[in-house]
Motif scaffolding. Structure first.
Motif, PDB file in Angstrom:
ATOM      1  N   ILE A  13     -15.610  17.467  69.336  1.00  0.00           N
ATOM      2  CA  ILE A  13     -15.022  16.186  70.098  1.00  0.00           C
ATOM      3  C   ILE A  13     -13.990  15.612  69.800  1.00  0.00           C
ATOM      4  O   ILE A  13     -14.245  15.678  67.993  1.00  0.00           O
ATOM      5  N   HIS A  15     -11.229  12.010  70.255  1.00  0.00           N
ATOM      6  CA  HIS A  15     -11.205  10.826  70.306  1.00  0.00           C
ATOM      7  C   HIS A  15      -9.835   9.943  69.782  1.00  0.00           C
ATOM      8  O   HIS A  15      -9.665  10.061  68.267  1.00  0.00           O
ATOM      9  N   SER A 114     -19.707   9.745  74.912  1.00  0.00           N
ATOM     10  CA  SER A 114     -19.681  11.771  74.587  1.00  0.00           C
ATOM     11  C   SER A 114     -21.327  11.762  74.972  1.00  0.00           C
ATOM     12  O   SER A 114     -22.076  11.105  74.670  1.00  0.00           O
ATOM     13  N   GLY A 118     -21.740  16.719  72.729  1.00  0.00           N
ATOM     14  CA  GLY A 118     -20.767  16.764  73.036  1.00  0.00           C
ATOM     15  C   GLY A 118     -19.846  18.144  73.653  1.00  0.00           C
ATOM     16  O   GLY A 118     -18.988  18.602  73.482  1.00  0.00           O
ATOM     17  N   VAL A 121     -18.388  14.542  78.837  1.00  0.00           N
ATOM     18  CA  VAL A 121     -17.612  13.207  77.457  1.00  0.00           C
ATOM     19  C   VAL A 121     -16.747  12.932  79.239  1.00  0.00           C
ATOM     20  O   VAL A 121     -16.921  13.556  80.104  1.00  0.00           O
ATOM     21  N   ILE A 249     -10.599  10.700  75.432  1.00  0.00           N
ATOM     22  CA  ILE A 249     -11.611  11.907  74.566  1.00  0.00           C
ATOM     23  C   ILE A 249     -11.502  13.232  75.209  1.00  0.00           C
ATOM     24  O   ILE A 249     -12.076  13.655  76.496  1.00  0.00           O
ATOM     25  N   CYS A 250     -11.669  14.315  74.383  1.00  0.00           N
ATOM     26  CA  CYS A 250     -12.063  15.396  74.458  1.00  0.00           C
ATOM     27  C   CYS A 250     -12.855  16.427  73.686  1.00  0.00           C
ATOM     28  O   CYS A 250     -13.038  16.155  72.713  1.00  0.00           O
ATOM     29  N   ILE A 251     -12.805  16.831  74.553  1.00  0.00           N
ATOM     30  CA  ILE A 251     -14.558  18.446  73.988  1.00  0.00           C
ATOM     31  C   ILE A 251     -13.176  19.443  73.966  1.00  0.00           C
ATOM     32  O   ILE A 251     -12.215  20.350  74.173  1.00  0.00           O
ATOM     33  N   ARG A 252     -13.284  19.895  72.580  1.00  0.00           N
ATOM     34  CA  ARG A 252     -12.159  20.728  71.255  1.00  0.00           C
ATOM     35  C   ARG A 252     -11.607  21.875  72.287  1.00  0.00           C
ATOM     36  O   ARG A 252     -12.983  22.596  72.481  1.00  0.00           O
TER      37      ARG A 252
END
Length: 253
Positions: A13, A15, A114, A118, A121, A249-252
């Protein structure tokens, strides 16, 4: 960009609690104003958001905010939407890589979440109405419905008790719901008024959810004008509008 160490340790993740620094807006919006809801020039806001998205490693059209209205409503982000006409709510949750879920604040409390792996989120906007109304509970419940386990949270920059004076009717709403809430109020210098600990109240609500970890950046938006926008500071100065900082925030992908 301010990062929480707990979330930073979760693999997969990205953020950030973004400040007002590093953008192209000027005047009262200087400089990284991310709010299309302000009266700032839309082209400049779009460029500011593009810069934020770049730091998160997502496309600018996948940096998703919502129309916040101090509710307990959560939104599930499965694909991009028009951020100038977004869905209403006060929290966004996703399990899709490459989508950054975000909230805008200017004294209210941003909280990023999160799952421990991960894979899920969320981002929540917790003003006092949302916090007392259950937005944090709703966010975690939405994440768990998607399969989240061992949820971790981080509290971003928000107005501190030292700078948040409220009237007696405000305190009454909290104490009538839960007498224990009185601990978040201390008398102010103005007779019959109180200083309210919003981040403390948010932390207590998160504690009740039995999360895997909770981290607090302990930064005050009102006190630090160089780094943060503040709605209350704007009101005290009689300014007509204010900028918004973004937390995401993000999940790659």
């Amino acid at each position: 960009m301010i990062a929480a160490s707990g979330l930073s340790s979760i693999k997969g993740i990205k953020h950030g609690f973004f400040t007002r620094e590093g953008g192209v807006s000027d005047g009262i919006y200087g400089s990284l104003n991310a709010g299309f809801g302000s009266a700032d020039d839309g082209v400049r806001v779009a460029e500011n958001r593009r810069r934020i998205a770049t730091q998160l490693g997502v496309d600018s059209d996948r940096l998703l905010t919502i129309h916040q209205w101090h509710s307990a409503d959560t939104v599930l982000a499965e694909e991009p939407w028009d951020v100038r006409r977004p869905p209403e709510g006060d929290a966004v949750v996703t399990d899709k890589p490459g989508i950054a879920v975000a909230v805008l604040t200017a004294d209210c409390t941003p909280v990023l979440f999160s799952s421990g792996d991960g894979r899920i989120v969320g981002a929540a906007h917790a003003g006092w109405k949302g916090a007392i109304g259950g937005i944090l509970d709703a966010t975690v419940a939405r994440m768990k419905k998607l399969g989240a386990r061992d949820v971790h949270a981080a509290i971003g920059p928000t107005i501190s008790q030292l700078n948040y004076e409220v009237g007696p009717e405000y305190r009454t709403q909290f104490v009538e719901r839960d007498p224990a809430s009185d601990r978040f109020f201390i008398p102010s210098e103005k007779p019959g008024h109180f200083m309210f600990d919003l981040p403390g109240f948010v932390r207590a609500r998160l504690d009740d959810l039995e999360l895997a970890s909770i981290e607090d950046t302990a930064l005050c938006t009102y006190a630090d004008e160089q780094r943060f926008f503040s709605y209350r500071r704007t009101v005290h100065r009689g300014e007509g509008d204010y900028g918004r900082q973004l937390s995401a925030i993000c999940i790659r992908g």
